[in-house]
Design a protein around this motif. Structure first.
Motif, PDB file in Angstrom:
ATOM      1  N   ALA A   1      31.747 -15.641  34.620  1.00  0.00           N
ATOM      2  CA  ALA A   1      30.950 -16.060  36.693  1.00  0.00           C
ATOM      3  C   ALA A   1      30.060 -15.680  36.380  1.00  0.00           C
ATOM      4  CB  ALA A   1      32.517 -15.480  37.712  1.00  0.00           C
ATOM      5  N   TRP A   2      29.503 -14.195  36.090  1.00  0.00           N
ATOM      6  CA  TRP A   2      28.147 -14.134  35.354  1.00  0.00           C
ATOM      7  C   TRP A   2      27.504 -14.912  34.439  1.00  0.00           C
ATOM      8  CZ3 TRP A   2      25.763 -10.736  38.265  1.00  0.00           C
ATOM      9  CH2 TRP A   2      26.355 -10.361  39.747  1.00  0.00           C
ATOM     10  N   ALA A   3      27.737 -15.132  33.313  1.00  0.00           N
ATOM     11  CA  ALA A   3      26.764 -15.174  32.469  1.00  0.00           C
ATOM     12  C   ALA A   3      26.454 -16.846  33.177  1.00  0.00           C
ATOM     13  CB  ALA A   3      28.057 -15.531  31.184  1.00  0.00           C
ATOM     14  N   GLU A   4      27.498 -17.611  34.185  1.00  0.00           N
ATOM     15  CA  GLU A   4      26.895 -18.685  34.336  1.00  0.00           C
ATOM     16  C   GLU A   4      26.124 -18.431  35.802  1.00  0.00           C
ATOM     17  OE1 GLU A   4      29.838 -22.285  35.710  1.00  0.00           O
ATOM     18  OE2 GLU A   4      30.145 -21.064  37.035  1.00  0.00           O
ATOM     19  N   ALA A   5      26.106 -17.619  36.203  1.00  0.00           N
ATOM     20  CA  ALA A   5      24.896 -17.559  36.810  1.00  0.00           C
ATOM     21  C   ALA A   5      23.800 -17.098  36.330  1.00  0.00           C
ATOM     22  CB  ALA A   5      25.122 -16.083  38.193  1.00  0.00           C
ATOM     23  N   GLY A   6      23.335 -16.720  34.778  1.00  0.00           N
ATOM     24  CA  GLY A   6      22.703 -16.290  33.941  1.00  0.00           C
ATOM     25  C   GLY A   6      22.000 -15.113  33.950  1.00  0.00           C
ATOM     26  N   VAL A   7      23.352 -13.834  34.231  1.00  0.00           N
ATOM     27  CA  VAL A   7      23.195 -12.521  33.359  1.00  0.00           C
ATOM     28  C   VAL A   7      24.518 -12.677  32.517  1.00  0.00           C
ATOM     29  CG1 VAL A   7      24.347 -10.087  34.721  1.00  0.00           C
ATOM     30  CG2 VAL A   7      22.863 -12.445  36.079  1.00  0.00           C
ATOM     31  N   VAL A   8      23.731 -12.261  31.519  1.00  0.00           N
ATOM     32  CA  VAL A   8      24.886 -12.056  30.424  1.00  0.00           C
ATOM     33  C   VAL A   8      24.690 -10.785  29.384  1.00  0.00           C
ATOM     34  CG1 VAL A   8      24.455 -14.105  29.202  1.00  0.00           C
ATOM     35  CG2 VAL A   8      22.829 -12.542  28.834  1.00  0.00           C
ATOM     36  N   ALA A   9      24.069  -9.910  30.531  1.00  0.00           N
ATOM     37  CA  ALA A   9      23.251  -7.994  29.752  1.00  0.00           C
ATOM     38  C   ALA A   9      22.974  -7.781  30.845  1.00  0.00           C
ATOM     39  CB  ALA A   9      22.833  -8.199  28.404  1.00  0.00           C
ATOM     40  N   ALA A  10      23.655  -6.425  30.680  1.00  0.00           N
ATOM     41  CA  ALA A  10      23.159  -5.265  32.015  1.00  0.00           C
ATOM     42  C   ALA A  10      22.452  -3.867  31.625  1.00  0.00           C
ATOM     43  CB  ALA A  10      23.271  -5.370  33.765  1.00  0.00           C
ATOM     44  N   GLU A  11      22.707  -2.886  31.834  1.00  0.00           N
ATOM     45  CA  GLU A  11      22.404  -1.689  31.473  1.00  0.00           C
ATOM     46  C   GLU A  11      22.991  -0.308  32.567  1.00  0.00           C
ATOM     47  OE1 GLU A  11      18.564  -0.689  30.524  1.00  0.00           O
ATOM     48  OE2 GLU A  11      18.262  -1.504  28.446  1.00  0.00           O
ATOM     49  N   ARG A  12      22.573  -0.923  34.144  1.00  0.00           N
ATOM     50  CA  ARG A  12      23.384  -0.058  34.574  1.00  0.00           C
ATOM     51  C   ARG A  12      23.994  -1.144  36.233  1.00  0.00           C
ATOM     52  NH1 ARG A  12      18.268   3.684  36.754  1.00  0.00           N
ATOM     53  NH2 ARG A  12      17.253   2.055  36.469  1.00  0.00           N
ATOM     54  N   ALA A  13      24.945  -0.391  36.576  1.00  0.00           N
ATOM     55  CA  ALA A  13      25.701  -1.190  37.722  1.00  0.00           C
ATOM     56  C   ALA A  13      26.250  -0.125  38.427  1.00  0.00           C
ATOM     57  CB  ALA A  13      26.896  -1.885  36.820  1.00  0.00           C
ATOM     58  N   ARG A  14      26.478  -1.037  39.507  1.00  0.00           N
ATOM     59  CA  ARG A  14      26.968  -0.513  40.859  1.00  0.00           C
ATOM     60  C   ARG A  14      28.960  -0.835  41.069  1.00  0.00           C
ATOM     61  NH1 ARG A  14      23.403   0.371  43.716  1.00  0.00           N
ATOM     62  NH2 ARG A  14      23.051   2.292  42.725  1.00  0.00           N
ATOM     63  N   ILE A  15      29.643  -0.735  41.096  1.00  0.00           N
ATOM     64  CA  ILE A  15      31.311  -1.005  41.933  1.00  0.00           C
ATOM     65  C   ILE A  15      31.202  -0.311  43.209  1.00  0.00           C
ATOM     66  CG2 ILE A  15      33.103  -0.955  40.876  1.00  0.00           C
ATOM     67  CD1 ILE A  15      33.183  -1.011  38.520  1.00  0.00           C
ATOM     68  N   VAL A  16      31.021  -1.392  43.702  1.00  0.00           N
ATOM     69  CA  VAL A  16      31.392  -1.120  45.897  1.00  0.00           C
ATOM     70  C   VAL A  16      33.050  -0.557  45.931  1.00  0.00           C
ATOM     71  CG1 VAL A  16      31.096  -1.402  47.584  1.00  0.00           C
ATOM     72  CG2 VAL A  16      29.109  -1.967  45.943  1.00  0.00           C
ATOM     73  N   GLY A  17      33.724   0.047  45.803  1.00  0.00           N
ATOM     74  CA  GLY A  17      35.761  -0.087  45.810  1.00  0.00           C
ATOM     75  C   GLY A  17      36.245   0.421  44.632  1.00  0.00           C
ATOM     76  N   ALA A  18      37.046   0.894  44.644  1.00  0.00           N
ATOM     77  CA  ALA A  18      37.702   1.921  43.716  1.00  0.00           C
ATOM     78  C   ALA A  18      38.844   1.477  44.117  1.00  0.00           C
ATOM     79  CB  ALA A  18      37.489   3.841  43.938  1.00  0.00           C
ATOM     80  N   GLY A  19      39.588   0.000  44.103  1.00  0.00           N
ATOM     81  CA  GLY A  19      40.956  -0.903  43.833  1.00  0.00           C
ATOM     82  C   GLY A  19      40.876  -0.967  42.234  1.00  0.00           C
ATOM     83  N   ALA A  20      42.670  -1.557  42.394  1.00  0.00           N
ATOM     84  CA  ALA A  20      42.511  -2.244  41.605  1.00  0.00           C
ATOM     85  C   ALA A  20      41.963  -2.914  40.667  1.00  0.00           C
ATOM     86  CB  ALA A  20      43.942  -3.190  41.596  1.00  0.00           C
ATOM     87  N   THR A  21      41.260  -3.875  41.046  1.00  0.00           N
ATOM     88  CA  THR A  21      40.149  -5.039  40.952  1.00  0.00           C
ATOM     89  C   THR A  21      38.891  -3.785  40.187  1.00  0.00           C
ATOM     90  OG1 THR A  21      40.937  -6.589  42.546  1.00  0.00           O
ATOM     91  CG2 THR A  21      38.653  -6.928  41.043  1.00  0.00           C
ATOM     92  N   ALA A  22      38.378  -3.043  40.958  1.00  0.00           N
ATOM     93  CA  ALA A  22      37.388  -2.048  40.044  1.00  0.00           C
ATOM     94  C   ALA A  22      37.697  -1.653  38.782  1.00  0.00           C
ATOM     95  CB  ALA A  22      37.204  -0.687  40.732  1.00  0.00           C
ATOM     96  N   SER A  23      39.207  -1.711  38.301  1.00  0.00           N
ATOM     97  CA  SER A  23      39.122  -1.519  37.061  1.00  0.00           C
ATOM     98  C   SER A  23      38.626  -2.596  36.031  1.00  0.00           C
ATOM     99  CB  SER A  23      40.729  -1.048  36.298  1.00  0.00           C
ATOM    100  OG  SER A  23      41.179  -0.366  37.002  1.00  0.00           O
ATOM    101  N   ALA A  24      39.099  -4.031  36.111  1.00  0.00           N
ATOM    102  CA  ALA A  24      38.510  -5.123  35.972  1.00  0.00           C
ATOM    103  C   ALA A  24      37.119  -5.640  36.146  1.00  0.00           C
ATOM    104  CB  ALA A  24      38.810  -6.286  36.485  1.00  0.00           C
ATOM    105  N   ALA A  25      36.578  -4.923  36.845  1.00  0.00           N
ATOM    106  CA  ALA A  25      35.391  -5.632  37.079  1.00  0.00           C
ATOM    107  C   ALA A  25      34.928  -4.062  36.008  1.00  0.00           C
ATOM    108  CB  ALA A  25      35.019  -4.917  38.451  1.00  0.00           C
ATOM    109  N   LEU A  26      35.371  -2.950  36.280  1.00  0.00           N
ATOM    110  CA  LEU A  26      34.396  -2.028  34.726  1.00  0.00           C
ATOM    111  C   LEU A  26      34.408  -2.853  33.498  1.00  0.00           C
ATOM    112  CD1 LEU A  26      33.219   1.115  34.456  1.00  0.00           C
ATOM    113  CD2 LEU A  26      35.696   1.886  33.928  1.00  0.00           C
ATOM    114  N   VAL A  27      35.676  -3.232  32.826  1.00  0.00           N
ATOM    115  CA  VAL A  27      35.756  -3.453  31.879  1.00  0.00           C
ATOM    116  C   VAL A  27      35.315  -4.527  31.185  1.00  0.00           C
ATOM    117  CG1 VAL A  27      37.783  -4.941  30.265  1.00  0.00           C
ATOM    118  CG2 VAL A  27      38.337  -3.096  31.838  1.00  0.00           C
ATOM    119  N   ALA A  28      34.535  -6.126  32.304  1.00  0.00           N
ATOM    120  CA  ALA A  28      33.845  -6.360  32.279  1.00  0.00           C
ATOM    121  C   ALA A  28      32.466  -5.953  31.709  1.00  0.00           C
ATOM    122  CB  ALA A  28      33.814  -7.400  33.803  1.00  0.00           C
TER     123      ALA A  28
END
Length: 287
Positions: A119-146
Motif C-alpha cells: 500500500a505504501w508502494a502504491e502511494a509512491g513510498v518505497v523507502a524511509a529512514e525514520r517512522a512513527r507508529i501511533v498505538g502499541a496494539g497487535a497491529t503495531a507489530s505488523a507495522a513494525l515488520v513492514a
C-alpha cells in the motif's frame, strides 16, 4: 494451464472462509469472490463467527475440501499456535491471519505487513529512514515488520501507555532497528518520514495532539477502514499532507492470501494479477 490454480487443487472442491468475532462486517468475501470469478476458479469463500474458545474444535472439524482460512481478530494468535509451519512474518509477529492446508498440517502466514508495504508502494513510498507508529496494539507489530522491510532504522511509538511498547522494542531488536516509546500527547516529537496509525476505529484523539503528530509525521497511513475520516487524517488534511486509510493494506494483504491459497507461497504472483487487484479494489469500494 495458465490462469488456473495448481492441478492438485482441482481434484476436490475448494472451500475457504474468513473467521473472527465479530465477522459480519468483513469485506474479505467480496474481494476474494471477485478474484476467483475473474480467474475462473470454482472456489467458495464464506464467513464464520468463531471465537478463541471455539477455534480448536472448529478447525478440527474442517473437511478435506477446506484449502485455507483468513483470520481476523481475535484469532491471529491462536491460529499461529495451531500451525505446523509458519512464514517469517508470522514468526516475527507471533500472529497469523492466514492458514493454508499443507502435507505437514496447517501453514501459517502473516500478510498484513506485506499489505502495508504494498500500500505504501502504491502511494509512491518505497523507502524511509525514520517512522512513527501511533498505538502499541497487535497491529503495531505488523507495522513494525513492514517498516523494517522498507529500510526504516528508527521507529518511535506514540501510545497512551508507552510501557505497552515493550514487546515492540523486543521485536525491533530482532529486526535490527531502534524502537523508543513516548506518550501519545508528547510535546517534543522529532520529524519522521512516515506515520502508521494502528489505533482501533472510532478512537478519539484530541485535536491538539493530532495536529502535533501531523506536524512532525510525514505521510500518514491510518490502517482503519469504515471509520474515515479519522481524527488523525483530519489533522493531516489541515496541513495539506498525504494521508491514506487502511483500504490499501486490506486489499494487498488479501492478494497475498490468495497467492498463499493458490500456491502455498506469498511471493508467487497470481495469473493476471493486475486485473485481479483491480477487480478486488472495485469489490472493496463497492463499485
Amino acid at each position: 494451464m495458465p490462469g488456473q490454480p495448481r492441478r492438485r487443487l482441482l481434484l476436490i472442491p475448494v472451500a475457504l472462509e474468513v473467521w473472527g468475532d465479530p465477522i459480519e462486517h468483513s469485506l474479505s468475501p467480496a474481494m476474494h469472490r471477485a478474484a476467483y470469478a475473474l480467474l475462473g476458479w470454482d472456489w467458495t469463500y464464506g464467513r464464520r463467527r468463531v471465537d478463541e474458545a471455539s477455534f480448536p474444535a472448529e478447525l478440527a472439524s474442517l473437511g478435506a475440501e477446506y484449502r485455507g482460512l483468513s483470520l481476523t481478530m481475535p484469532l491471529k494468535r491462536v491460529a499461529f499456535a495451531a500451525a505446523a509451519e509458519r512464514d517469517a512474518r508470522a514468526t516475527l509477529t507471533g500472529a497469523a491471519n492466514t492458514l493454508v492446508r499443507a502435507a505437514s498440517g496447517w501453514h501459517a502466514f502473516h500478510t498484513d505487513a506485506g499489505g502495508i508495504v504494498a500500500a505504501w508502494a502504491e502511494a509512491g513510498v518505497v523507502a524511509a529512514e525514520r517512522a512513527r507508529i501511533v498505538g502499541a496494539g497487535a497491529t503495531a507489530s505488523a507495522a513494525l515488520v513492514a517498516l523494517a522491510e522498507m529500510g526504516v532504522r528508527q521507529v518511535q511509538v506514540a501510545a497512551r501507555r508507552p510501557e505497552a511498547a515493550a514487546s515492540l522494542r523486543d521485536l525491533g531488536e530482532r529486526l535490527h532497528l531502534r524502537v523508543d516509546a513516548v506518550p501519545l500527547d508528547a510535546t517534543d516529537l522529532p520529524p519522521v518520514d512516515v506515520t502508521i496509525a494502528t489505533l482501533p476505529g472510532g478512537v478519539s484523539i484530541h485535536e491538539t495532539v493530532a495536529d502535533r503528530l501531523a506536524a512532525a509525521g510525514g505521510a500518514l497511513m491510518d490502517v482503519v477502514y469504515g471509520h474515515w475520516p479519522t481524527d488523525l487524517s483530519r489533522a493531516w488534511d489541515r496541513i495539506g499532507a498525504s494521508a491514506q486509510g487502511g483500504a490499501g493494506m486490506l486489499l494487498h494483504q488479501a492478494v497475498l492470501q490468495i497467492r498463499a491459497f493458490a500456491s502455498g507461497r506469498v511471493d508467487e504472483p497470481l495469473p493476471r494479477e493486475a486485473e485481479v487487484v483491480a477487480v478486488m479494489r472495485r469489490a472493496l469500494v463497492g463499485d
